[in-house]
Design an enzyme around this catalytic site. Sequence first.
Site, PDB file in Angstrom:
ATOM      1  N   THR A  95      -5.751 -10.251 -28.967  1.00  0.00           N
ATOM      2  CA  THR A  95      -4.381 -10.656 -28.676  1.00  0.00           C
ATOM      3  C   THR A  95      -3.630 -10.636 -29.996  1.00  0.00           C
ATOM      4  O   THR A  95      -4.177 -10.194 -31.022  1.00  0.00           O
ATOM      5  CB  THR A  95      -4.325 -12.046 -28.014  1.00  0.00           C
ATOM      6  N   VAL A 101      -1.246  -7.514 -21.980  1.00  0.00           N
ATOM      7  CA  VAL A 101      -0.514  -7.150 -23.183  1.00  0.00           C
ATOM      8  C   VAL A 101      -0.152  -8.430 -23.924  1.00  0.00           C
ATOM      9  O   VAL A 101       0.350  -9.390 -23.344  1.00  0.00           O
ATOM     10  CB  VAL A 101       0.735  -6.304 -22.873  1.00  0.00           C
ATOM     11  N   CYS A 102      -0.455  -8.440 -25.218  1.00  0.00           N
ATOM     12  CA  CYS A 102      -0.174  -9.566 -26.097  1.00  0.00           C
ATOM     13  C   CYS A 102      -0.766 -10.859 -25.532  1.00  0.00           C
ATOM     14  O   CYS A 102      -1.950 -10.924 -25.241  1.00  0.00           O
ATOM     15  CB  CYS A 102       1.329  -9.673 -26.334  1.00  0.00           C
ATOM     16  N   THR A 103       0.063 -11.886 -25.308  1.00  0.00           N
ATOM     17  CA  THR A 103      -0.463 -13.178 -24.856  1.00  0.00           C
ATOM     18  C   THR A 103      -0.819 -13.195 -23.376  1.00  0.00           C
ATOM     19  O   THR A 103      -1.269 -14.222 -22.870  1.00  0.00           O
ATOM     20  CB  THR A 103       0.558 -14.294 -25.147  1.00  0.00           C
TER      21      THR A 103
END
Length: 317
Positions: free
Chosen positions: A125, A105-107
């Site tokens: 991302t 998730v995300c970074t």
Amino acid sequence: MLTDVAVVVAEPVPAFELGIVSEIFGLPRADPSLPRYAYAVCAERRGALRTSTGFAVIPTDGLDRLATADLIVVTGAAPPVPPPTPALATALRAAADRGAVVAAVCTGAFVVGAAGLLDGRAATTHWAYADDLARRHPSATVDPDRIYVVDGPIATSAGASAAIDLCLHLIRHEHGADVANRVARELVVPPHRSGGQAQFSRVPIAFPGSGDLAGLLDWAADHLGENLTVGALAQRATMSTRTFIRRFTEATGATPAAWVREQRVRRAEQLLEKESATIAAVARHCGFGSPDTLRRQFRKVRGVTPEAYRAAFRQSP
């Protein structure tokens, strides 16, 4: 089947992303018929870990818990994201090798990438960090415009709330559209945003003097069996076709044709799960016209035939 979920954290723990994953997979649903998961928050260091907003969280398990999880969710801090330790990188590679889903998730994509799991794969991302991810992993195809990407057993999502969309997609893939929709309803979030949807819109949904596009989307979703060509939608929006296509794409991140196809496939999923209607009747109701068109479009979007989807997710009377 995803029944055992582990989320991996390290300091500073991203509080929002951890909250999303914990809410979806770690909290028993009010509806007892919805799936429940064995859930763990894992870290290499078992003590209190500082979060991105200052408070602390205490992991429930160490990295050994990753050896049994069906789904491992990897979080990441704001860049520069520290590389995974050798122990974590080894655990993530072993999990992917045995068939577990590894979702960043995300970074968290930076952590997964540093473990070697993005090589030769598509990924995304947060748009602000996509160029950096692409530079670090030139063999990966990084798409900054997607809200999530699933490539084999590796999944990645864009910033913050896109984690909700990825988690709901994973639930939909395992349990069907109706279950994912009911989970979304408990969370009070939209039930489905396609992974191909843009991370952000460049213009507002309502265009002064040009009608309300949000109202048009609601109307179209309720009239999928009708003529929803680009020309017909543009006329209803009181725009020229060229202007309508440009503004629709800017606002939603999808072309009108792609959006209509996605809505029709979603409606077909619901009918295939709940109804005993024939494939031909489902095709007519959803606006595909013929069973062959339904099969072709359904396979293109979902990767399986309508018959295979019904067999996998048909609910008992």
